[in-house]
Design an enzyme around this catalytic site. Structure first.
Site, short mmCIF file in Angstrom:
data_model
loop_
_atom_site.label_atom_id
_atom_site.label_comp_id
_atom_site.label_asym_id
_atom_site.label_seq_id
_atom_site.Cartn_x
_atom_site.Cartn_y
_atom_site.Cartn_z
CG ASP A 204 -1.88 -6.24 -10.31
OD1 ASP A 204 -1.51 -5.34 -11.08
OD2 ASP A 204 -2.33 -7.34 -10.71
CD GLU A 260 -1.52 -5.19 12.88
OE1 GLU A 260 -0.51 -5.93 12.77
OE2 GLU A 260 -2.69 -5.62 12.77
#
Length: 550
Positions: A204, A260
């Site tokens: 956002d 990751e």
């Protein structure tokens, strides 16, 4: 194009505003179990990824974008167990799940802010942006910054006699991302959801994550209203509170975090600014945000030359392996069909453009059946921005996608002609927003029975998009625009497709774009596009017809 494209480079995203999608409790508010109930509908529609607007615990002053707990579910929407079930059921169907992530602010009722506000020496004081004021007794704001919705960007706190900063609304104080503890806390929030199996995040107002460490005043300019293409608004050029270098660097840090995880996850940033700003969020080596929203596309008219111009700009800006995004409407913007006279024929042509360009298209819930924009009184608006501007005489300009209240694009989904549009099982429920009066004619149940409906058009085209490798992975070649039509190619080593779109209410006869074309798809169920191909070598397009040829 790269040899192997990741799922997020070719997916189709469907945005759900949970409050308005499906109510299962009878209280007039949508919930997570309502989404579970409709997963088969979404699978049949043909979308591949669901993006959820916030469902975290919140006072709902900004309907979920004012958060009090980033790692739970608002009881009104369900429980964490409901979410885990939703996620598992979606993954079983091959659907990806993306969550709204608000990294730069909280509710003023979040425990972190309550601690921060308690005293100047509270350990969490520096988790937010506090400053002494100017003038006598510090009663003037620390600087002249304006918020994104207008008005000053500072709120005075009587208890501690300092000001806190907010980019958006006064009850949404900004986090201080320069504080390593805050950055770690928000990384931990992301990991909480990624560890549960979430496939990515929509970030956002990401361009507002950092502000100038010296709090310098923005330059004064002659610009009042914000735009998709620059960073000037409310008579300020926001060079010190938007698009800071640290924010671009933060994008790279976030990308390292999601990389990751396996299988791959992705990030899409809500950012507004110049083309150069947009490009920088992708990172110098495509190592920043995976994608960002390209909002200038959302205000395009049905004009082939203007469409060609903006799509060409984004193709030049984001060549492969970078990926553009294509969005018309969302929870902040006027509904797509209402920008085109609430005409399904026009909506089909514009949707076909969106779904056949290179990149990731975003469909807002209800767009697939043509839910129109609904007009609301500013004084009675659920949206706090609408109430803030209750005195403005013009509430919306549909053509430009402008509305002072966002209520009109957030009305409940129209499932049937039953009471409350089938949105709630309780026919007596007062829905959180009024339902469009069109629901008796514009709803899923009616359109499923009509082969020529907008819903069945989306289903047919999304099926073609998933089955044609060139539409998923092919490069884009735009031809020079014609007065009323546009031709472009999607090319893959194993396939070449031509897409022709007629944006007019006239029949068009055009040279065939391929030597021996085969019709793969047409907006019209009974297309006559190739009826005159022999011996004229021409293609005939009916009004507002779009075709895909191989």
């Amino acid at each position: 194009m790269p040899e192997k494209m990741e799922w997020w480079q070719k997916t189709t995203v469907y945005q759900i505003y949970p409050r308005s999608f499906k109510d299962t409790t009878g209280n007039g508010v949508g919930d997570l179990r309502g989404v579970i109930e409709k997963l088969d509908y979404l699978t049949e529609l043909g979308i591949e990824t669901i993006w959820f607007s916030p469902f975290y615990p919140s006072p709902q002053e900004d309907h979920g974008y004012d958060i009090t707990n980033f790692v739970d579910v608002e009881p009104e929407y369900g429980t964490l167990a409901d979410f885990d079930e939703l996620l598992a059921d979606a993954h079983k169907r091959g659907l990806k799940i993306v969550l709204d992530m608000i990294l730069n602010h909280t509710s003023d009722k979040h425990p972190w802010f309550l601690e921060s506000r308690a005293s100047r020496d509270n350990p969490k004081r520096d988790w937010y942006i506090w400053r002494d004021g100017r003038g006598k007794n510090g009663k003037k704001p620390p600087n002249k910054w304006k918020g994104m919705t207008g008005g000053r960007a500072w709120v005075y706190d009587e208890l501690t006699e300092q000001w806190y900063f907010h980019h958006f609304l006064p009850f949404q104080p900004d986090l201080n991302m320069r504080n390593p503890e805050v950055k770690k806390a928000m990384f931990d929030v992301c990991r909480f959801w990624l560890d549960r199996g979430v496939d990515g995040f929509r970030l956002d107002i990401f361009h507002s994550t950092f502000v100038d460490a010296e709090f310098r005043d923005n330059p004064w300019v002659w610009t009042l209203l914000p735009s998709e293409t620059h960073m000037r608004s409310f008579f300020q050029d926001h060079i010190y509170d938007l698009h800071l270098q640290e924010t671009f660097e933060y994008a790279i840090e976030l990308r390292k975090l999601i990389d990751e995880y396996s299988p791959p996850r992705f990030l899409v940033g809500e950012v507004q600014g110049t083309l150069e700003h947009l490009r920088r969020y992708y990172g110098p080596n495509n190592n920043g945000l995976n994608t960002v929203f390209l909002f200038p596309f959302s205000t395009l008219p049905m004009n082939p030359k203007k469409i060609h111009k903006i799509v060409s700009k984004f193709e030049d800006l984001l060549p492969p392996p970078s990926v553009p995004t294509w969005v018309y409407s969302n929870h902040d913007r006027i509904r797509m069909i209402s920008r085109f006279s609430d005409d399904p024929a026009k909506a089909k042509v514009m949707a076909m453009l969106q779904l056949t360009l290179r990149g990731v298209p975003y469909i807002y819930y209800g767009e697939e059946i043509g839910i129109p924009q609904v007009k609301f009184s500013l004084r009675k608006s659920q949206d706090p921005i609408g109430r803030k501007y209750w005195w403005v005489p013009i509430t919306q300009i549909k053509r430009f996608g402008f509305s002072l209240t966002r209520d009109g694009c957030r009305t409940p989904m129209q499932w049937s002609a039953a009471p409350n549009a089938g949105f709630s099982p309780n026919p007596e429920a007062v829905t959180w927003l009024k339902i469009s009066k069109t629901y008796t004619k514009i709803n899923v149940e009616v359109q499923e029975k009509d082969p020529n409906s907008l819903l069945n058009f989306y289903r047919r085209l999304l099926k073609v998009r998933r089955s044609q490798i060139a539409l998923q992975e092919g490069e884009l070649q735009l031809e020079s625009p014609m007065k009323n039509s546009l031709l472009y190619y999607r090319s893959h080593p194993s396939q070449k497709l031509a897409i022709l779109l007629n944006f007019s209410k006239k029949q068009l006869i055009l040279p065939a774009p391929l030597p021996t074309p085969t019709l793969i798809f047409s907006i019209h169920l009974h297309s006559q596009a190739l009826d005159q191909f022999e011996p004229t070598k021409n293609v005939t397009l009916q009004p507002f017809e779009g075709i895909i040829l191989q």
